[in-house]
Design a protein around this motif. Structure first.
Motif, PDB file in Angstrom:
ATOM      1  N   ILE A 190       0.849  -1.182   0.000  1.00 31.76           N
ATOM      2  CA  ILE A 190       0.000   0.000   0.000  1.00 31.76           C
ATOM      3  C   ILE A 190       0.888   1.237   0.000  1.00 31.76           C
ATOM      4  CG2 ILE A 190      -1.735   1.301   1.292  1.00 31.76           C
ATOM      5  CD1 ILE A 190      -2.683  -1.373   2.433  1.00 31.76           C
ATOM      6  N   ASP A 191       0.750   2.067  -1.009  1.00 29.49           N
ATOM      7  CA  ASP A 191       1.612   3.246  -1.155  1.00 29.49           C
ATOM      8  C   ASP A 191       0.928   4.452  -0.500  1.00 29.49           C
ATOM      9  OD1 ASP A 191       3.513   5.046  -1.877  1.00 29.49           O
ATOM     10  OD2 ASP A 191       2.962   5.124  -4.000  1.00 29.49           O
ATOM     11  N   ASN A 192       1.073   4.562   0.817  1.00 30.59           N
ATOM     12  CA  ASN A 192       0.420   5.648   1.544  1.00 30.59           C
ATOM     13  C   ASN A 192       1.349   6.795   1.898  1.00 30.59           C
ATOM     14  OD1 ASN A 192       1.729   3.902   3.510  1.00 30.59           O
ATOM     15  ND2 ASN A 192       0.710   5.137   5.083  1.00 30.59           N
ATOM     16  N   ALA A 193       2.636   6.665   1.606  1.00 30.89           N
ATOM     17  CA  ALA A 193       3.608   7.730   1.891  1.00 30.89           C
ATOM     18  C   ALA A 193       4.806   7.521   0.971  1.00 30.89           C
ATOM     19  CB  ALA A 193       4.046   7.701   3.354  1.00 30.89           C
ATOM     20  N   PRO A 194       5.417   8.611   0.497  1.00 32.57           N
ATOM     21  CA  PRO A 194       6.535   8.457  -0.451  1.00 32.57           C
ATOM     22  C   PRO A 194       7.753   7.815   0.197  1.00 32.57           C
ATOM     23  CG  PRO A 194       6.300  10.750   0.227  1.00 32.57           C
ATOM     24  CD  PRO A 194       5.113  10.027   0.766  1.00 32.57           C
ATOM     25  N   ILE A 195       8.437   7.012  -0.579  1.00 29.96           N
ATOM     26  CA  ILE A 195       9.667   6.358  -0.116  1.00 29.96           C
ATOM     27  C   ILE A 195      10.727   6.495  -1.193  1.00 29.96           C
ATOM     28  CG2 ILE A 195      10.790   4.220   0.624  1.00 29.96           C
ATOM     29  CD1 ILE A 195       8.034   3.187   1.464  1.00 29.96           C
ATOM     30  N   LEU A 196      11.877   7.029  -0.814  1.00 30.38           N
ATOM     31  CA  LEU A 196      13.054   7.002  -1.671  1.00 30.38           C
ATOM     32  C   LEU A 196      13.978   5.908  -1.152  1.00 30.38           C
ATOM     33  CD1 LEU A 196      13.755  10.848  -1.889  1.00 30.38           C
ATOM     34  CD2 LEU A 196      12.387   9.440  -3.436  1.00 30.38           C
ATOM     35  N   THR A 197      14.789   5.345  -2.042  1.00 25.53           N
ATOM     36  CA  THR A 197      15.645   4.213  -1.666  1.00 25.53           C
ATOM     37  C   THR A 197      17.041   4.390  -2.242  1.00 25.53           C
ATOM     38  OG1 THR A 197      13.734   2.711  -1.642  1.00 25.53           O
ATOM     39  CG2 THR A 197      15.910   1.700  -1.768  1.00 25.53           C
ATOM     40  N   HIS A 198      18.054   4.021  -1.441  1.00 28.63           N
ATOM     41  CA  HIS A 198      19.434   4.032  -1.924  1.00 28.63           C
ATOM     42  C   HIS A 198      20.189   2.897  -1.245  1.00 28.63           C
ATOM     43  CE1 HIS A 198      22.938   5.846  -3.832  1.00 28.63           C
ATOM     44  NE2 HIS A 198      23.599   5.622  -2.716  1.00 28.63           N
TER      45      HIS A 198
END
Length: 279
Positions: A2-10
């Motif tokens: 469920i995409d309820n908040a933005p997530i960046l990944t590294h």
């Protein structure tokens, strides 16, 4: 998912840094390999499985989702989470959870642990977290995650294995602890918080705030309110030994493209390849 908040990944050095941070909006991070998160300004549904959270301070953009996270864990029949936060905030956060419990009609069960600068948390045999003082407008802490190894003391190098075993069984400490700083997370702080923690400049990954970049923003005012300016980063260019520096928590005054363009011209070569803008 469920995409309820933005997530960046590294990904770097075998660790995954995930999250989002924007000043006065919301800040939340996690490192799944270590099973820990930093700050709970929002709580992406995908972060619910992370059982341990280290909160830097109680401004709403860093802590507003704490009751939501605790309630969701209960709703999904997961074990109560463990929350570490500045000792000064523990009782108020406990009262907040009790109020939310009355409003939500659901128990807010978690382990709250207050910390002061210098306190340690043992995550595992291999990893330890230490808290350090940061400089903000309310009580605040930063966190260092250390890689911990136990190496044979020099005086026992070269001894046969059975001799070392016998010494250990007799109660002799044959190893010494060696720590390497893996991750430093500062939360919100003026440069004083960074300067007071030498390990912050040595950690493989440094996650730090960089709220302001424009030259016309007065640094004395920025520092008074517990934040950093790009010039603070540039002045410390030679001190940063980090492999990766994640610059985050940019003011909402700036469009992401402005941040990218401006820092591309201002960052010296020694930092440019190591700084990642979290935008």
């Amino acid at each position: 998912m469920i995409d309820n908040a933005p997530i960046l990944t590294h990904h770097h050095a075998g660790l995954t840094v995930e999250g989002y941070s924007r000043a006065a909006v919301q800040t939340y991070w996690r490192i799944p390999e270590l099973k820990i998160g930093f700050d709970l300004g929002a709580q992406p549904w995908d972060f619910m499985g992370t059982p341990t959270w280290l909160v830097t301070h109680t401004h709403l953009d860093h802590v507003a989702a704490l009751p939501v996270y605790v309630a969701r864990r209960r709703m999904m029949k997961m074990e109560p989470p463990t929350i570490y936060l500045p000792a000064e905030a523990v009782e108020d956060v406990r009262r907040l959870l009790l109020v939310m419990q009355r409003l939500d009609r659901g128990r807010m069960i978690c382990q709250l642990h207050g910390l002061t600068a210098g306190d340690e948390i043992e995550l595992s045999r291999e990893h330890v977290v230490t808290a350090f003082a940061t400089s903000h407008t309310i009580p605040s802490l930063g966190y260092i995650v250390w890689d911990r190894r136990f190496k044979l003391k020099e005086e026992y190098l070269g001894l046969p294995g059975e001799k070392i075993r016998d010494l250990r069984l007799s109660g002799v400490a044959v190893t010494r602890e060696v720590r390497t700083p893996l991750v430093c997370y500062t939360g919100d702080t003026s440069p004083a918080g960074l300067d007071a923690c030498p390990a912050a400049f040595e950690a493989k990954i440094l996650i730090t705030e960089l709220s302001f970049i424009r030259p016309n923003h007065r640094r004395e005012k920025i520092h008074k309110f517990g934040h950093m300016h790009l010039d603070d980063l540039l002045e410390r260019e030679q001190r940063f030994k980090n492999e990766l520096i994640i610059a985050s928590h940019f003011s909402t005054r700036y469009h992401p493209n402005e941040v990218r363009r401006y820092l591309e011209t201002k960052l010296p070569p020694s930092l440019r390849d190591r700084v990642k803008l979290w935008l």
